[in-house]
Design an enzyme around this catalytic site. Sequence first.
Site, PDB file in Angstrom:
ATOM      1  N   GLY D  96       0.748  -1.336   0.078  1.00 29.83           N
ATOM      2  CA  GLY D  96       0.094   0.005  -0.091  1.00 29.83           C
ATOM      3  C   GLY D  96       0.979   1.191   0.053  1.00 29.83           C
ATOM      4  O   GLY D  96       0.682   2.168  -0.792  1.00 29.83           O
ATOM      5  N   SER D  97       1.798   1.332   0.816  1.00 23.96           N
ATOM      6  CA  SER D  97       2.712   2.529   1.121  1.00 23.96           C
ATOM      7  C   SER D  97       3.617   2.604  -0.010  1.00 23.96           C
ATOM      8  O   SER D  97       4.191   3.623  -0.365  1.00 23.96           O
ATOM      9  CB  SER D  97       3.192   2.520   2.441  1.00 23.96           C
ATOM     10  N   GLU D  99       6.505   1.315   0.644  1.00 23.39           N
ATOM     11  CA  GLU D  99       7.661   1.367   1.393  1.00 23.39           C
ATOM     12  C   GLU D  99       8.193   0.455   2.200  1.00 23.39           C
ATOM     13  O   GLU D  99       8.996   0.742   3.055  1.00 23.39           O
ATOM     14  CB  GLU D  99       7.643   2.646   2.085  1.00 23.39           C
ATOM     15  N   THR D 100       7.323  -0.697   2.191  1.00 24.16           N
ATOM     16  CA  THR D 100       7.696  -1.733   2.969  1.00 24.16           C
ATOM     17  C   THR D 100       9.255  -2.274   2.946  1.00 24.16           C
ATOM     18  O   THR D 100       9.479  -2.539   1.945  1.00 24.16           O
ATOM     19  CB  THR D 100       6.656  -2.932   2.738  1.00 24.16           C
ATOM     20  N   GLU D 169      -5.992  -3.056   0.969  1.00 31.32           N
ATOM     21  CA  GLU D 169      -5.796  -4.686   0.995  1.00 31.32           C
ATOM     22  C   GLU D 169      -6.955  -5.097   0.216  1.00 31.32           C
ATOM     23  O   GLU D 169      -6.917  -6.232  -0.690  1.00 31.32           O
ATOM     24  CB  GLU D 169      -5.632  -5.073   2.206  1.00 31.32           C
TER      25      GLU D 169
END
Lengths: 202, 202, 202, 202
Positions: D96-97, D99-100, D169
Amino acid sequence: MRKIDPTECEHLVSSIELMASHLENVAKILNKEDINSMISDIMNANSIFVMGAGRSGLVGKTFAMRLMHLGFTSYVVGESTTPAVEENDVVIAISGSGETRSVADLGKITRDIGATLVTVTSNRNSTLGELATTVMEIPGRTKDDVGGYLERHMRGEYSQLTPLGTSFEIASMVFLDALVAELIVITGASEADLKSRHAKLE
Amino acid sequence: MRKIDPTECEHLVSSIELMASHLENVAKILNKEDINSMISDIMNANSIFVMGAGRSGLVGKTFAMRLMHLGFTSYVVGESTTPAVEENDVVIAISGSGETRSVADLGKITRDIGATLVTVTSNRNSTLGELATTVMEIPGRTKDDVGGYLERHMRGEYSQLTPLGTSFEIASMVFLDALVAELIVITGASEADLKSRHAKLE
Amino acid sequence: MRKIDPTECEHLVSSIELMASHLENVAKILNKEDINSMISDIMNANSIFVMGAGRSGLVGKTFAMRLMHLGFTSYVVGESTTPAVEENDVVIAISGSGETRSVADLGKITRDIGATLVTVTSNRNSTLGELATTVMEIPGRTKDDVGGYLERHMRGEYSQLTPLGTSFEIASMVFLDALVAELIVITGASEADLKSRHAKLE
Amino acid sequence: MRKIDPTECEHLVSSIELMASHLENVAKILNKEDINSMISDIMNANSIFVMGAGRSGLVGKTFAMRLMHLGFTSYVVGESTTPAVEENDVVIAISGSGETRSVADLGKITRDIGATLVTVTSNRNSTLGELATTVMEIPGRTKDDVGGYLERHMRGEYSQLTPLGTSFEIASMVFLDALVAELIVITGASEADLKSRHAKLE
């Protein structure tokens, strides 16, 4: 159906004998101070998290499961209901080389959180070895390879008989199960206690 | 921080020695006809599926991973992209008791589909043993227990040193890795071949 | 590189619209008594276990994870450190058909133990529906299919747009996340509370 | 047993309605060029790898499973028999971000190998967005939040109704299932084809 020529299974038998011999050696040279440090880390932790990549990760799962059977609060990093690590927790990283990138990254986060990091590795002088508060060294392939059993008996077939990280992975699994044996004595748990916590839905 | 009395690690060391001794015994008494039958099943299969519950399932995963490294098409039952089993496939079930309910149920479905079923077990006379086309017997705790190393040396501490299915699980893992050694020789794979297939994203 | 003719994405867009429409319908017809019964089961449980096969199992994992974020003690059946189910626990089974063999078997064991069994299903009159103490019915494909949105708008393309169990799986996931919204209000949890429990090692 | 006051389930119903409304919006604003690029990446790949952390990773697994049902060679990063990614493969990262950390690290390795990287994200201007060859943007919470349905109807309860990454999600799962619908039409697969590949051992 293809006919496969029957084999005398000599490589299979040699591989098992080699592992047995390796384990006898491991039993002799494990550092007792490191073991006591790891036991103390586990006994003092609020929760115990286990992590590793690939086959080392699977070995970690067998250990986390036994810790649960023993009554400890244990989790595997990456499983669905594993919560946030906190300061009073211990994280046990399993990595033969001590250099597995993703595991090392999580090792850094562990230390930033202020939690205890135990590294089970065959390479003390590695990223994960240096990050750890406790290094539990399990002799793997490199150590064994020089002038020891292998050279004398295996005539260079070592990489066939225990390819890639096999010898570390098996030695870690046997070591961690042996640590469970020690924890059983320390905690006074009986086999019936363990069985009562064993998953009934499987 | 609680002070834990340092231990001499004697149970830990005994447990490793016990497993080493058990493995030496296993190397001697494995049935070579069964091994050849299992090798033939694997070499002739279109795809190889591995299944097991709990720690036996984790041991199965370590084996399925090595089969993939060797160039076989292998799957773990229950993982996301595991397809339908078909007639020309082999399913390898790992169960110490041979009675794990869910695994036995899947063993029945395997046979109904007409696929080959290999059972790795310490109990030939079990539901999964009787369902199987090939039974690969790995001596576990029961067999060892009588009049052997354990009675002579361990004075009844066996259940502490290798609780529940530990001795079967480790012996299965070592056996399956030794089978990989045999398959490496049969297929002529080099360690570099294995390494080239090893996951790069982990 | 093969050139794929660009598509107007009409099936993709129709499929999303169909699911949106299905969810609006689900919101209207869910049985509030069943929801309250399921909430009560969860709030009263010592521990909450979630199980399901295939994609339903993955939906179950997303729910178990959120329950942990909310502060409940939750487990996924089959994960490494999931302990034995006990009398005061609730087991939530997710199965569109209510007939998934292995899940139904575990449902029986759940009831034999004396634990509460909640079945999330689109088929109340099924093995798992009949075993359950609480049935939470989520309308899936069958129910929708007759004389409703699908017949009027989709002209028989339904099985292409949401093949196999897709509509149940998505509706279950949305329903379970909506149940989380309700539990947030009941427990007074804030989003910050949830975030504080979210895994930091991932 | 504690008595829980029955609820009118208004938050639950609102949460489902909110998701339905969000999905209708998603259907309208998805970028068709991105979708065609993602379809082309999948159709041209030798193998398709899916990865993600936490709930996004679970959504990825549901997609990888359907790709296998469709006849594609698909894998989930981190599962036991997932092989090495190669140049002609595509890796689909879900975050989603965007950036994980661990997923972004693997994204870098993917590009170093020369494989195609598709990022499914709600944040195009992120590490994974910038690494990707194809960015498939799925509007998540941020986008929705401003002046849209939420502000007008939900009066600030948004974070309760779809906490953390929930809206991304679910939208990703519905989008990926809708992509499967499009791929069914492109490949001419029937529902029976999908069913024939569905795991029989589960």
